[in-house]
Scaffold this active site. Structure first.
Site, PDB file in Angstrom:
ATOM      1  N   ARG A  30       0.829  -1.219   0.000  1.00 23.91           N
ATOM      2  CA  ARG A  30       0.000   0.000   0.000  1.00 23.91           C
ATOM      3  C   ARG A  30       0.864   1.270   0.000  1.00 23.91           C
ATOM      4  O   ARG A  30       0.505   2.274   0.619  1.00 23.91           O
ATOM      5  CB  ARG A  30      -0.967   0.046   1.186  1.00 23.91           C
ATOM      6  CG  ARG A  30      -2.013  -1.044   1.198  1.00 23.91           C
ATOM      7  CD  ARG A  30      -2.935  -0.952  -0.016  1.00 23.91           C
ATOM      8  NE  ARG A  30      -4.063  -1.866   0.111  1.00 23.91           N
ATOM      9  CZ  ARG A  30      -4.063  -3.137  -0.312  1.00 23.91           C
ATOM     10  NH1 ARG A  30      -2.984  -3.647  -0.887  1.00 23.91           N
ATOM     11  NH2 ARG A  30      -5.135  -3.897  -0.176  1.00 23.91           N
ATOM     12  N   SER A  76     -10.843  -0.549   2.664  1.00 28.27           N
ATOM     13  CA  SER A  76     -10.165  -0.652   3.971  1.00 28.27           C
ATOM     14  C   SER A  76      -9.744   0.742   4.422  1.00 28.27           C
ATOM     15  O   SER A  76      -9.050   1.444   3.678  1.00 28.27           O
ATOM     16  CB  SER A  76      -8.899  -1.504   3.859  1.00 28.27           C
ATOM     17  OG  SER A  76      -9.204  -2.795   3.408  1.00 28.27           O
ATOM     18  N   GLU A  87      -5.104   3.856   5.628  1.00 27.02           N
ATOM     19  CA  GLU A  87      -4.719   3.600   4.238  1.00 27.02           C
ATOM     20  C   GLU A  87      -5.275   4.728   3.368  1.00 27.02           C
ATOM     21  O   GLU A  87      -4.672   5.144   2.390  1.00 27.02           O
ATOM     22  CB  GLU A  87      -5.316   2.265   3.773  1.00 27.02           C
ATOM     23  CG  GLU A  87      -4.997   1.966   2.330  1.00 27.02           C
ATOM     24  CD  GLU A  87      -5.939   0.968   1.691  1.00 27.02           C
ATOM     25  OE1 GLU A  87      -5.879  -0.215   2.066  1.00 27.02           O
ATOM     26  OE2 GLU A  87      -6.713   1.367   0.807  1.00 27.02           O
TER      27      GLU A  87
HETATM   28  P1  FAD Z   1      -8.535   8.806  -5.628  1.00 31.51           P
HETATM   29  O1  FAD Z   1      -9.239   8.456  -4.380  1.00 31.51           O
HETATM   30  O2  FAD Z   1      -9.172   9.773  -6.559  1.00 31.51           O
HETATM   31  O3  FAD Z   1      -7.073   9.326  -5.267  1.00 31.51           O
HETATM   32  C1  FAD Z   1      -6.268   8.621  -4.363  1.00 31.51           C
HETATM   33  C2  FAD Z   1      -4.932   9.376  -4.178  1.00 31.51           C
HETATM   34  O4  FAD Z   1      -4.185   9.325  -5.382  1.00 31.51           O
HETATM   35  C3  FAD Z   1      -5.129  10.870  -3.874  1.00 31.51           C
HETATM   36  O5  FAD Z   1      -4.087  11.268  -3.021  1.00 31.51           O
HETATM   37  C4  FAD Z   1      -4.975  11.527  -5.247  1.00 31.51           C
HETATM   38  O6  FAD Z   1      -4.535  12.872  -5.163  1.00 31.51           O
HETATM   39  C5  FAD Z   1      -3.938  10.641  -5.899  1.00 31.51           C
HETATM   40  N1  FAD Z   1      -4.088  10.534  -7.353  1.00 31.51           N
HETATM   41  C6  FAD Z   1      -5.174  10.027  -8.007  1.00 31.51           C
HETATM   42  N2  FAD Z   1      -4.937  10.016  -9.335  1.00 31.51           N
HETATM   43  C7  FAD Z   1      -3.696  10.531  -9.532  1.00 31.51           C
HETATM   44  C8  FAD Z   1      -2.895  10.786 -10.686  1.00 31.51           C
HETATM   45  N3  FAD Z   1      -3.313  10.522 -11.938  1.00 31.51           N
HETATM   46  N4  FAD Z   1      -1.655  11.321 -10.496  1.00 31.51           N
HETATM   47  C9  FAD Z   1      -1.208  11.594  -9.257  1.00 31.51           C
HETATM   48  N5  FAD Z   1      -1.922  11.397  -8.132  1.00 31.51           N
HETATM   49  C10 FAD Z   1      -3.158  10.865  -8.258  1.00 31.51           C
HETATM   50  N6  FAD Z   1      -7.595  -0.596  -2.776  1.00 31.51           N
HETATM   51  C11 FAD Z   1      -6.785  -1.666  -2.863  1.00 31.51           C
HETATM   52  O7  FAD Z   1      -5.560  -1.522  -2.970  1.00 31.51           O
HETATM   53  N7  FAD Z   1      -7.291  -2.931  -2.829  1.00 31.51           N
HETATM   54  C12 FAD Z   1      -8.596  -3.184  -2.725  1.00 31.51           C
HETATM   55  O8  FAD Z   1      -9.013  -4.343  -2.689  1.00 31.51           O
HETATM   56  C13 FAD Z   1      -9.485  -2.063  -2.619  1.00 31.51           C
HETATM   57  N8  FAD Z   1     -10.810  -2.264  -2.484  1.00 31.51           N
HETATM   58  C14 FAD Z   1     -11.652  -1.185  -2.370  1.00 31.51           C
HETATM   59  C15 FAD Z   1     -13.020  -1.428  -2.254  1.00 31.51           C
HETATM   60  C16 FAD Z   1     -13.910  -0.356  -2.160  1.00 31.51           C
HETATM   61  C17 FAD Z   1     -15.392  -0.629  -2.021  1.00 31.51           C
HETATM   62  C18 FAD Z   1     -13.415   0.971  -2.204  1.00 31.51           C
HETATM   63  C19 FAD Z   1     -14.373   2.117  -2.147  1.00 31.51           C
HETATM   64  C20 FAD Z   1     -12.048   1.207  -2.327  1.00 31.51           C
HETATM   65  C21 FAD Z   1     -11.150   0.134  -2.406  1.00 31.51           C
HETATM   66  N9  FAD Z   1      -9.761   0.316  -2.539  1.00 31.51           N
HETATM   67  C22 FAD Z   1      -8.929  -0.762  -2.658  1.00 31.51           C
HETATM   68  C23 FAD Z   1      -9.195   1.681  -2.535  1.00 31.51           C
HETATM   69  C24 FAD Z   1      -9.217   2.364  -3.937  1.00 31.51           C
HETATM   70  O9  FAD Z   1     -10.106   1.718  -4.790  1.00 31.51           O
HETATM   71  C25 FAD Z   1      -7.836   2.402  -4.577  1.00 31.51           C
HETATM   72  O10 FAD Z   1      -6.902   3.027  -3.734  1.00 31.51           O
HETATM   73  C26 FAD Z   1      -7.859   3.127  -5.937  1.00 31.51           C
HETATM   74  O11 FAD Z   1      -6.622   2.958  -6.584  1.00 31.51           O
HETATM   75  C27 FAD Z   1      -8.170   4.606  -5.798  1.00 31.51           C
HETATM   76  O12 FAD Z   1      -8.397   5.120  -7.083  1.00 31.51           O
HETATM   77  P2  FAD Z   1      -9.105   6.538  -7.302  1.00 31.51           P
HETATM   78  O13 FAD Z   1      -8.973   6.884  -8.736  1.00 31.51           O
HETATM   79  O14 FAD Z   1     -10.460   6.503  -6.745  1.00 31.51           O
HETATM   80  O15 FAD Z   1      -8.150   7.459  -6.412  1.00 31.51           O
HETATM   81  N1  EPU Z   2     -11.299 -10.286   9.881  1.00 32.10           N
HETATM   82  C1  EPU Z   2     -12.035 -10.330  11.047  1.00 32.10           C
HETATM   83  N2  EPU Z   2     -13.081  -9.452  11.180  1.00 32.10           N
HETATM   84  C2  EPU Z   2     -13.396  -8.550  10.219  1.00 32.10           C
HETATM   85  C3  EPU Z   2     -12.635  -8.488   9.040  1.00 32.10           C
HETATM   86  C4  EPU Z   2     -11.578  -9.372   8.890  1.00 32.10           C
HETATM   87  O1  EPU Z   2     -11.769 -11.139  11.921  1.00 32.10           O
HETATM   88  O2  EPU Z   2     -14.361  -7.802  10.435  1.00 32.10           O
HETATM   89  C5  EPU Z   2     -10.174 -11.246   9.717  1.00 32.10           C
HETATM   90  C6  EPU Z   2     -10.672 -12.596   9.168  1.00 32.10           C
HETATM   91  O3  EPU Z   2      -9.924 -13.610   9.805  1.00 32.10           O
HETATM   92  C7  EPU Z   2     -10.291 -12.532   7.712  1.00 32.10           C
HETATM   93  C8  EPU Z   2      -9.020 -11.689   7.742  1.00 32.10           C
HETATM   94  O4  EPU Z   2      -9.248 -10.754   8.792  1.00 32.10           O
HETATM   95  O5  EPU Z   2     -10.046 -13.811   7.176  1.00 32.10           O
HETATM   96  C9  EPU Z   2      -8.705 -10.976   6.449  1.00 32.10           C
HETATM   97  O6  EPU Z   2      -9.869 -10.284   5.996  1.00 32.10           O
HETATM   98  P1  EPU Z   2     -10.110 -10.012   4.433  1.00 32.10           P
HETATM   99  O7  EPU Z   2      -9.828 -11.244   3.648  1.00 32.10           O
HETATM  100  O8  EPU Z   2     -11.428  -9.383   4.263  1.00 32.10           O
HETATM  101  O9  EPU Z   2      -8.950  -9.029   4.053  1.00 32.10           O
HETATM  102  P2  EPU Z   2      -8.362  -7.738   4.782  1.00 32.10           P
HETATM  103  O10 EPU Z   2      -7.004  -8.067   5.282  1.00 32.10           O
HETATM  104  O11 EPU Z   2      -9.340  -7.188   5.751  1.00 32.10           O
HETATM  105  C10 EPU Z   2      -7.139  -6.884   2.649  1.00 32.10           C
HETATM  106  C11 EPU Z   2      -7.004  -5.597   1.921  1.00 32.10           C
HETATM  107  C12 EPU Z   2      -8.197  -5.392   0.999  1.00 32.10           C
HETATM  108  C13 EPU Z   2      -8.242  -6.545   0.001  1.00 32.10           C
HETATM  109  C14 EPU Z   2      -8.378  -7.852   0.771  1.00 32.10           C
HETATM  110  C15 EPU Z   2      -8.334  -9.070  -0.126  1.00 32.10           C
HETATM  111  C16 EPU Z   2      -5.687  -4.110   3.282  1.00 32.10           C
HETATM  112  C17 EPU Z   2      -5.672  -2.926   4.164  1.00 32.10           C
HETATM  113  N3  EPU Z   2      -6.877  -4.492   2.832  1.00 32.10           N
HETATM  114  O12 EPU Z   2      -8.248  -6.749   3.529  1.00 32.10           O
HETATM  115  O13 EPU Z   2      -8.014  -4.183   0.282  1.00 32.10           O
HETATM  116  O14 EPU Z   2      -9.317  -6.399  -0.907  1.00 32.10           O
HETATM  117  O15 EPU Z   2      -7.290  -7.961   1.730  1.00 32.10           O
HETATM  118  O16 EPU Z   2      -7.045  -9.259  -0.608  1.00 32.10           O
HETATM  119  O17 EPU Z   2      -4.631  -4.667   2.996  1.00 32.10           O
HETATM  120  C18 EPU Z   2      -8.405  -1.844   0.377  1.00 32.10           C
HETATM  121  O18 EPU Z   2      -7.178  -1.707   0.352  1.00 32.10           O
HETATM  122  O19 EPU Z   2      -9.198  -0.867   0.391  1.00 32.10           O
HETATM  123  C19 EPU Z   2      -8.969  -3.192   0.378  1.00 32.10           C
HETATM  124  C20 EPU Z   2     -10.279  -3.441   0.413  1.00 32.10           C
END
Ligand code: FAD
Ligand code: EPU
Length: 340
Positions: free
Chosen positions: A166, A240, A336
């Site tokens: 991240r 997250s 994050e």
């Molecule tokens: P924004 O929120 O618009 O911007 C994020 C940051 O990047 C800001 O600081 C912005 O200024 C900067 N930025 C954006 N675009 C540019 C650019 N072109 N040049 C320079 N700086 C820029 N993330 C994960 O890693 N794994 C996941 O599984 C995951 N699951 C998610 C699930 C949900 C439901 C949600 C809502 C979010 C999740 N995220 C996850 C977080 C998010 O989707 C990612 O971080 C994504 O890359 C953000 O993209 P954005 O375009 O919305 O960025």
């Molecule tokens: N868990 C709990 N309670 C909860 C949630 C999770 O006990 O309420 C425990 C469970 O044991 C579960 C484990 O945590 O098995 C891991 O949970 P999960 O698989 O949902 O993944 P996470 O570690 O919570 C991370 C990333 C996600 C990504 C998933 C799948 C981070 C900060 N988050 O979540 O990314 O989608 O793994 O790979 O690393 C994001 O970055 O926004 C994001 C959604």
């Protein structure tokens, strides 16, 4: 003739951030192509404004003081190809999930585990997006960026991006200095399935998939994500809210003695990554709602906006969660999400 750069004044950002925080930007610039970007840099100069993609990893606690630059740069092209692999260049305003599905249609494989992550391609390198055993760095060949202060182009190789969990140089030493214009991805033409993480295999069995394709993996990941994570169109959130914290092996062993159910994963350097969702749930926060700010009932690592919460209300809840996790486990949670 080229259209003028579209600019709006005093506009609510409610529909431009997935938390749905209703905050007003003094100026919003719609960047449709690189000419718009160069015009913005030349005419307006960069005064520490904010670049916004899909707004899915941002929490607005206060209104941006300077202009907000909305990235809508579009385009995908193959720039190198052989029998086994392809390098594609994708403009940064493309939607990430649409890119994943398009790449699979073309027979370019690798991104399937990263399906359904919201946001733009340009934001993907910022925090090195990751899910289900893959990260952007596994496919990133390099990043084209423009230095905001000078307007000069710069190429960042994957190594220059300094990807970590991240994190990247764009969230670290070079934070706020570059506009990412395009991302170059190296994808395989040969399916290389990665189904070992989490519940992917279980989901494939449930769906009675016999000879698994990368598209099957993408659909399994989509199903799992939909079962756990709130859809921002229905409930404001940014995925997250905190990172999963890492601790030394000895700290992990001490914690495990007191909390035998602690959930953790091994890092390559021997340290342990703790599941922050488990820590937060163990402190009793899962499903708790304070005003319109809440800790999601199915995934404690996700904070949600039930409607009218302001950024400070969400941040207030986040701060109380940080304190209680620290109090119970001695672990400091770091956001994050980008806090503005
Ligand atoms: P924004 O929120 O618009 O911007 C994020 C940051 O990047 C800001 O600081 C912005 O200024 C900067 N930025 C954006 N675009 C540019 C650019 N072109 N040049 C320079 N700086 C820029 N993330 C994960 O890693 N794994 C996941 O599984 C995951 N699951 C998610 C699930 C949900 C439901 C949600 C809502 C979010 C999740 N995220 C996850 C977080 C998010 O989707 C990612 O971080 C994504 O890359 C953000 O993209 P954005 O375009 O919305 O960025
Ligand atoms: N868990 C709990 N309670 C909860 C949630 C999770 O006990 O309420 C425990 C469970 O044991 C579960 C484990 O945590 O098995 C891991 O949970 P999960 O698989 O949902 O993944 P996470 O570690 O919570 C991370 C990333 C996600 C990504 C998933 C799948 C981070 C900060 N988050 O979540 O990314 O989608 O793994 O790979 O690393 C994001 O970055 O926004 C994001 C959604």
């Amino acid at each position: 003739m080229r259209q003028m750069l579209k600019v709006e004044r005093n506009i609510s950002l409610k529909h431009f951030n997935t938390f749905g925080i209703d905050i007003v930007a003094p100026t919003l610039l719609y960047l449709q192509d690189e000419n718009d970007l160069h015009q913005a840099i030349t005419d307006l100069e960069w005064q520490g404004g904010l670049i916004l993609g899909g707004g899915s990893n941002i929490l607005f606690r206060q209104a941006p003081k300077n202009s907000v630059w909305l990235n809508r740069l579009k385009g995908r092209e193959v720039i190198e190809e052989n029998d086994n692999a392809v390098i594609i260049k994708v403009k940064s305003g493309e939607n990430w999930h649409e890119l994943v599905m398009w790449s699979l249609e073309q027979g370019y494989f690798g991104l399937e585990n990263l399906a359904l992550i919201p946001g733009t391609v340009g934001a993907a390198p910022i925090q090195n997006i990751g899910a289900y055993g893959c990260e952007l760095r596994d496919f990133c060949h390099g990043v084209e960026a423009i230095e905001l202060r000078t307007g000069l182009s710069k190429w960042f190789s994957a190594k220059d991006c300094q990807f970590g969990y991240r994190s990247s140089v764009f969230k670290g030493a070079a934070k706020g200095e570059y506009f990412i214009v395009a991302v170059h991805l190296r994808l395989s033409k040969v399916p290389l399935l990665n189904t070992t993480y989490g519940a992917i295999e279980q989901r494939l069995v449930e769906k009675q998939v016999s000879s698994t394709t990368p598209l099957d993996v993408a659909h399994a990941v989509i199903d799992i994500r939909k079962s756990k994570l709130p859809d921002p169109a229905e409930l404001g959130n940014a995925g997250s809210f905190f990172k999963n914290p890492s601790v030394s092996l000895s700290q992990y062993n001490t914690l495990k003695e007191t909390f035998p159910n602690l959930v953790a994963y091994s890092n390559p350097d021997g340290t342990r990554k703790l599941a922050a969702g488990w820590l937060i749930e163990a402190c009793g926060w899962k499903g708790i709602r304070h005003g319109d700010a809440g800790c999601f009932e199915k995934q404690a690592l996700v904070l949600v906006n039930y409607g009218q919460a302001g950024g400070d209300e969400i941040w207030g809840l986040a701060s109380r969660i940080i304190s209680s996790v620290y109090h119970k486990f001695g672990i400091q949670l770091d956001p994050e999400v980008n806090i503005v």
